[in-house]
Design an enzyme around this catalytic site. Structure first.
Site, short mmCIF file in Angstrom:
data_model
loop_
_atom_site.label_atom_id
_atom_site.label_comp_id
_atom_site.label_asym_id
_atom_site.label_seq_id
_atom_site.Cartn_x
_atom_site.Cartn_y
_atom_site.Cartn_z
N GLU A 92 -65.83 35.70 96.90
CA GLU A 92 -66.76 34.73 95.91
C GLU A 92 -66.69 32.71 95.66
O GLU A 92 -65.49 32.49 96.08
CB GLU A 92 -67.62 34.78 94.14
CG GLU A 92 -66.18 34.50 93.35
CD GLU A 92 -66.06 35.26 92.08
OE1 GLU A 92 -66.18 37.25 92.06
OE2 GLU A 92 -66.47 34.21 91.12
N CYS A 105 -66.18 25.26 94.52
CA CYS A 105 -65.31 25.77 94.54
C CYS A 105 -64.53 27.36 95.24
O CYS A 105 -65.25 28.38 95.50
CB CYS A 105 -65.31 26.94 92.81
SG CYS A 105 -63.86 27.63 92.20
N CYS A 112 -55.58 38.15 93.77
CA CYS A 112 -53.99 37.87 93.84
C CYS A 112 -53.00 38.30 93.37
O CYS A 112 -53.33 39.08 91.92
CB CYS A 112 -54.42 37.09 92.11
SG CYS A 112 -53.46 35.67 92.13
N CYS A 116 -51.77 37.74 86.22
CA CYS A 116 -51.63 36.69 85.03
C CYS A 116 -53.09 37.32 83.74
O CYS A 116 -54.21 38.22 84.83
CB CYS A 116 -52.57 35.21 84.59
SG CYS A 116 -51.77 33.93 86.38
N CYS A 119 -56.57 36.24 83.22
CA CYS A 119 -57.57 35.78 85.08
C CYS A 119 -58.77 37.51 85.61
O CYS A 119 -57.81 38.22 85.83
CB CYS A 119 -57.20 35.49 86.00
SG CYS A 119 -57.60 34.63 87.71
N CYS A 341 -63.90 32.25 87.40
CA CYS A 341 -62.95 32.95 88.07
C CYS A 341 -62.74 34.48 88.39
O CYS A 341 -62.57 35.16 87.67
CB CYS A 341 -61.55 32.20 87.84
SG CYS A 341 -60.13 32.87 89.07
N1 SAH Z 1 -54.62 30.45 91.53
C1 SAH Z 1 -55.20 29.19 91.16
C2 SAH Z 1 -56.49 29.24 91.27
C3 SAH Z 1 -57.10 29.66 90.66
S1 SAH Z 1 -57.38 30.16 88.99
C4 SAH Z 1 -54.71 29.35 89.49
O1 SAH Z 1 -54.20 30.36 88.55
O2 SAH Z 1 -54.19 28.23 89.58
C5 SAH Z 1 -58.57 28.46 88.62
C6 SAH Z 1 -58.07 28.04 87.28
O3 SAH Z 1 -59.38 29.33 86.63
C7 SAH Z 1 -56.72 28.58 86.52
O4 SAH Z 1 -56.64 27.09 85.98
C8 SAH Z 1 -56.99 29.87 86.01
O5 SAH Z 1 -56.11 29.80 84.45
C9 SAH Z 1 -58.80 29.93 85.63
N2 SAH Z 1 -58.94 30.83 84.91
C10 SAH Z 1 -58.69 32.14 85.13
N3 SAH Z 1 -59.79 33.15 83.63
C11 SAH Z 1 -60.26 32.61 84.07
C12 SAH Z 1 -61.03 32.92 82.41
N4 SAH Z 1 -61.12 33.95 81.83
N5 SAH Z 1 -60.96 32.58 81.91
C13 SAH Z 1 -61.59 30.52 82.01
N6 SAH Z 1 -59.85 29.76 83.00
C14 SAH Z 1 -59.40 31.25 83.67
FE1 SF4 Z 2 -54.59 34.08 89.91
FE2 SF4 Z 2 -56.06 34.48 88.37
FE3 SF4 Z 2 -53.60 33.50 87.72
FE4 SF4 Z 2 -55.19 31.99 89.65
S1 SF4 Z 2 -55.26 32.67 87.26
S2 SF4 Z 2 -52.58 32.71 90.13
S3 SF4 Z 2 -56.20 33.18 90.42
S4 SF4 Z 2 -54.61 35.31 88.45
#
Ligand code: SAH
Ligand code: SF4
Length: 355
Positions: A92, A105, A112, A116, A119, A341
């Site tokens: 996406e 974006c 991934c 996390c 996420c 995301c």
């Molecule tokens: N993997 C990289 C870039 C992609 S995620 C990273 O983690 O930085 C981009 C941003 O979206 C990150 O700051 C991540 O923590 C945030 N993100 C992920 N899941 C989210 C959610 N459910 N609500 C808000 N932000 C989120």
């Molecule tokens: Fe991966 Fe989501 Fe963590 Fe970014 S926030 S590193 S996309 S799992």
């Protein structure tokens, strides 16, 4: 084997490739101009490029490998694209409208591996890295969407914050950034591009050494190891001390400001004391640090987390400000269309699997 996208080559690589195949240097510039300035979608439209050269390009490359699968437009002008890759995977891309311009974006990986706990992207393990061409194509597809609307609008900003960990796909990321910045191409200013990482420290050093002038954002989300390891398991391998050392190196080497991203999760990391701890952690780095407070976008599978109350967000913000920390609360875009995301993708996949 399927052909790769010509968008994957930097101008330098395209020049070398064409010269190795017996063509003059200026051909690469012509092709580049057709791709990024005139933005044609087929080789046959490149009318000033000779037939042999076009034939050679057709034999080895395609222009587009992505297919638009879904496009959703939000009331606030956000447009979310779901693209199908040649191998059938879905990724996406989101276009957002701001006062200062149009930002996109982009996704860097299919899934991934960092996983996390909050996420949607990390719900599915990485199945592969995107090629540089597939990352560039996302921008070009969005730019073509704008071109078709005929309003003479340009993608002016890029955030590498879609699905995936960009520093886990480093070489393709760097080629992508070179292509976006190229003065003879889209010429998107390095200062208008932001790469976000979950904190792969070795790559932060490498990125600093490249001195690309591209902005760096670090997903911090917690000011101590106990809490950060709980919400981001990468912290067990790369704890905060190691991350801060890499950040210090980056700041010293580039003299550029760094952004710390901080998702606010109710009663998990949004208390006043935690804000104070974050301010203390930043300490003397405050001159070149910027905190981005991110409202949590609820993900069905992560029901243990809720969005912070408005009062907690403001109190958190206030505490940072009182400590002299630069900080903003991130504006949300397209929440009515799953713009967070990885959300649209994971919903589509679940639908396809009948869940
Ligand atoms: N993997 C990289 C870039 C992609 S995620 C990273 O983690 O930085 C981009 C941003 O979206 C990150 O700051 C991540 O923590 C945030 N993100 C992920 N899941 C989210 C959610 N459910 N609500 C808000 N932000 C989120
Ligand atoms: Fe991966 Fe989501 Fe963590 Fe970014 S926030 S590193 S996309 S799992």
């Amino acid at each position: 084997m399927s052909k790769s996208s010509i968008y994957g080559l930097t101008l330098e690589k395209l020049t070398v490739w064409l010269m190795e195949h017996g063509h003059k240097k200026f051909r690469a510039q012509q092709v580049w101009d057709w791709l990024y300035r005139k933005r044609v979608t087929s080789f046959s439209e490149m009318t000033n490029v000779n037939k042999e050269c076009l034939q050679l390009l057709e034999e080895h490359f395609v222009i587009h490998t992505l297919k638009q699968h879904v496009k959703q437009e939000s009331a606030d002008g956000t447009v979310k694209f779901l693209f199908k890759l040649q191998d059938g995977n879905l990724i996406e891309t989101v276009l957002m409208r701001h006062k200062y311009g149009l930002s996109v974006c982009v996704t860097t990986q299919v899934g991934c591996n960092i996983g996390c706990s909050f996420c949607a992207s990390g719900l599915l393990k990485k199945s592969r890295d995107l090629s540089s061409g597939e990352i560039v194509e996302q921008i070009m597809n969005v730019q073509h969407h704008l071109d078709e609307a005929g309003q003479d609008e340009r993608v002016s900003h890029i955030v590498v914050m879609g699905i995936g960990e960009p520093f886990d796909n480093f070489d393709n990321l760097i080629d992508f950034l070179e292509i976006m910045k190229d003065q003879k191409g889209l010429a998107i200013g390095a200062r208008h591009i932001t790469v976000s990482t979950s904190g792969l420290s070795d790559k932060i050093y490498e990125f600093a050494d490249l001195k690309m002038q591209v902005n760096l954002a670090i997903s911090l989300h917690a000011p101590n190891n106990e809490l950060r390891s709980r919400i981001m398991k990468i912290n067990r391998a790369i704890p905060i001390e190691k991350l801060m050392q890499a950040i210090d190196y980056y700041i010293e080497k580039t003299n550029r400001r760094i952004t710390l991203e901080y998702i606010l999760l109710r009663d998990v990391n949004d208390q006043r004391e935690t804000a104070q701890e974050l301010a203390d952690l930043i300490g003397d780095r405050r001159r070149l640090t910027y905190v981005n407070l991110i409202p949590y976008n609820p993900v069905d599978e992560h029901s243990q987390y809720q969005r912070s109350e408005k009062e907690s967000v403001l109190a958190f913000y206030d505490t940072l400000k009182k400590n002299g920390i630069n900080c903003v609360i991130r504006q949300e875009h397209g929440t009515d269309i799953d713009a967070a995301c990885g959300q649209l993708r994971s919903k589509q996949i679940k639908q396809a699997q009948g869940k």
